[in-house]
Scaffold this motif. Structure first.
Motif, PDB file in Angstrom:
ATOM      1  N   ARG A  84       0.817  -1.216   0.000  1.00  0.00           N
ATOM      2  CA  ARG A  84       0.000   0.000   0.000  1.00  0.00           C
ATOM      3  C   ARG A  84       0.849   1.263   0.000  1.00  0.00           C
ATOM      4  O   ARG A  84       0.415   2.323  -0.449  1.00  0.00           O
ATOM      5  CB  ARG A  84      -0.910   0.021   1.232  1.00  0.00           C
ATOM      6  N   MET A 105      -7.548   1.710  -0.749  1.00  0.00           N
ATOM      7  CA  MET A 105      -8.209   0.547  -0.153  1.00  0.00           C
ATOM      8  C   MET A 105      -9.660   0.462  -0.623  1.00  0.00           C
ATOM      9  O   MET A 105     -10.264   1.461  -1.006  1.00  0.00           O
ATOM     10  CB  MET A 105      -8.179   0.629   1.376  1.00  0.00           C
ATOM     11  N   TRP A 278      -5.974  -5.331   9.071  1.00  0.00           N
ATOM     12  CA  TRP A 278      -4.949  -4.581   8.323  1.00  0.00           C
ATOM     13  C   TRP A 278      -4.877  -3.126   8.774  1.00  0.00           C
ATOM     14  O   TRP A 278      -3.950  -2.414   8.435  1.00  0.00           O
ATOM     15  CB  TRP A 278      -5.192  -4.675   6.815  1.00  0.00           C
ATOM     16  N   ASP A 299      -4.126   4.839   7.380  1.00  0.00           N
ATOM     17  CA  ASP A 299      -3.938   3.388   7.391  1.00  0.00           C
ATOM     18  C   ASP A 299      -4.778   2.703   8.463  1.00  0.00           C
ATOM     19  O   ASP A 299      -5.117   1.526   8.340  1.00  0.00           O
ATOM     20  CB  ASP A 299      -2.465   3.045   7.622  1.00  0.00           C
ATOM     21  N   GLN A 302      -7.990   0.794   7.367  1.00  0.00           N
ATOM     22  CA  GLN A 302      -7.955  -0.393   6.526  1.00  0.00           C
ATOM     23  C   GLN A 302      -8.671  -1.557   7.212  1.00  0.00           C
ATOM     24  O   GLN A 302      -8.720  -1.648   8.428  1.00  0.00           O
ATOM     25  CB  GLN A 302      -6.513  -0.809   6.242  1.00  0.00           C
ATOM     26  N   SER A 306      -4.162  -5.845   1.375  1.00  0.00           N
ATOM     27  CA  SER A 306      -4.274  -5.121   0.111  1.00  0.00           C
ATOM     28  C   SER A 306      -4.502  -6.056  -1.068  1.00  0.00           C
ATOM     29  O   SER A 306      -3.961  -7.175  -1.115  1.00  0.00           O
ATOM     30  CB  SER A 306      -2.995  -4.312  -0.130  1.00  0.00           C
ATOM     31  N   LEU A 311      -3.773  -3.009  -7.020  1.00  0.00           N
ATOM     32  CA  LEU A 311      -2.821  -1.931  -6.774  1.00  0.00           C
ATOM     33  C   LEU A 311      -1.749  -1.864  -7.854  1.00  0.00           C
ATOM     34  O   LEU A 311      -1.221  -0.790  -8.154  1.00  0.00           O
ATOM     35  CB  LEU A 311      -2.168  -2.105  -5.403  1.00  0.00           C
TER      36      LEU A 311
END
Length: 428
Positions: A84, A105, A278, A299, A302, A306, A311
């Motif tokens: 990420r 996300m 996460w 973050d 999350q 991920s 991504l």
């Protein structure tokens, strides 16, 4: 650029393209074909084109999966455990944020719900939400159900601001006046950054300031603004935001969203949220113990690990954005959109067939122009599609066109104008 210097000519369009320092990025994208010919693609407001480097980015991760399997989480280039982080520098530049304020996300609607859990905390006195009338359906459904989740009535809770009679877009002064009118009863302003139907770019800084003045929070759905408008979310003091990556960010259909949470919320373990592992302190994550401790910054919102392949496709486009620069893209966008506006006005004249409902002021719009078509309707739209123009039709009679600076040219705009002129002659 002064529209008075524009010319309705192919030579002028080619001259503008020759001066365009971003013109070479066009070759970095795949263009669809209509009837065997490369399309004039003005639909980046719905789905951006595929960067040619997406395949390489995906194949790299597929190779890592094949060669490393589970070890790919912690070994090899761009280990998945921290994947990420790779998108953060580009996202921070695009959103006008610090890297710890953004994270890629989930999907946009999921993120809207998650952010509402944290930022919509209604009380008996302060419970109302302001939104623009005619917001995108996802926003409407999200707000309606979040309000009901708290046992409240949407009819009493949701304040929808409409344009004045005879107008198509909202006046900033009316938005600010409504915020102050609601005052102590207002919990949140939750609007689009750019209104999907009209293409109006709202003054997010002024709206946020007004919300804070009455004790409310301000959040924005940036689906049509991210990668399109110049954003300064941190400096504007915006509380939260989310966006999608498949429109102007060119990252693939349904691809990953992202969130912004201002750094004043970076260390707020007391802030209610729906947690996932996460978002838990990554230094302690694999102890597998109960007791959620949110990570610093965005973050901490999350949920799950991920989506590596998503991504990878996202990063292919973000690399191009960093190379081009948002300031440069915005400068070209203003010229490109103004040229389209000029040509439409030249074609329509005083006929009344076409009416641009997007604000004329470049500071109040992105690259999208929304056209009301008063005669000919969808027949005109279908006709220019047959001739290779990919735009977007919205009932009852609006055509949305988005000349996108990364891959559209001034010659695209000129060629569209000639096709539009022919289509109107045939059906309007």
């Amino acid at each position: 650029m002064n529209p008075n210097t524009f010319q309705y000519s192919e030579s002028f369009a080619r001259e503008m393209d020759a001066k365009d320092s971003l013109a070479h990025f066009r070759s970095r994208f795949h263009f669809p074909k209509v009837n065997g010919q490369e399309a004039i693609y003005f639909c980046g407001n719905s789905l951006g084109l595929q960067p040619k480097t997406v395949k390489d980015h995906l194949e790299k991760e597929l190779s890592n999966w094949a060669d490393l399997a589970v070890d790919g989480h912690f070994h090899g280039e761009d280990a998945w455990y921290h994947v990420r982080k790779k998108s953060k520098p580009a996202l921070a530049e695009i959103l006008g944020a610090h890297e710890h304020e953004v994270v890629a996300m989930n999907n946009l609607s999921v993120n809207l719900h998650l952010l509402m859990v944290s930022f919509y905390r209604p009380t008996k006195q302060r419970y109302k939400i302001i939104v623009e009338a005619g917001a995108f359906p996802s926003d409407q459904y999200m707000l309606e159900t979040q309000i009901k989740f708290h046992g409240l009535d949407p009819a009493d809770t949701l304040v929808e601001i409409s344009p004045r009679p005879g107008e198509h877009t909202l006046r900033t002064e009316d938005i600010l006046a409504e915020i102050h009118k609601q005052g102590d009863s207002l919990a949140m302003v939750n609007m689009a950054g750019i209104q999907y139907y009209t293409g109006q770019l709202f003054d997010m800084q002024a709206i946020t300031q007004a919300a804070h003045e009455v004790g409310a929070v301000a959040g924005f759905d940036l689906a049509h603004a991210a990668g399109n408008a110049l954003l300064k979310l941190h400096d504007w003091d915006v509380d939260f935001a989310t966006w999608c990556s498949y429109k102007y960010l060119n990252s693939g259909p349904g691809n990953v969203s992202g969130i912004f949470a201002h750094e004043r919320y970076a260390e707020r373990p007391d802030l209610p949220r729906f947690a996932g592992w996460w978002g838990h302190d990554e230094g302690e994550r694999f102890r597998m113990e109960k007791g959620f401790v949110p990570m610093y910054g965005a973050d901490g919102w999350q949920l799950a690990n991920s989506n590596v392949l998503a991504l990878a496709a996202h990063q292919a486009s973000l690399d191009i954005f960093q190379e081009a620069g948002m300031e440069n893209l915005r400068a070209k966008s203003e010229k490109l959109t103004a040229f389209l506006e000029f040509l439409i006005e030249q074609i329509s004249g005083k006929s009344g067939v076409l009416e641009i409902i997007t604000p004329k002021n470049p500071a109040e719009r992105g690259c999208q122009l929304s056209l009301l078509i008063h005669r000919g309707g969808k027949a005109v739209f279908d006709e220019f599609y047959k001739h290779g123009v990919v735009g977007d039709w919205r009932n009852p009679n609006v055509i949305r066109l988005a000349p996108t600076p990364l891959y559209n040219s001034f010659l695209d705009v000129f060629r569209f104008a000639k096709i539009l002129e022919q289509s109107l002659e045939k059906f309007a």
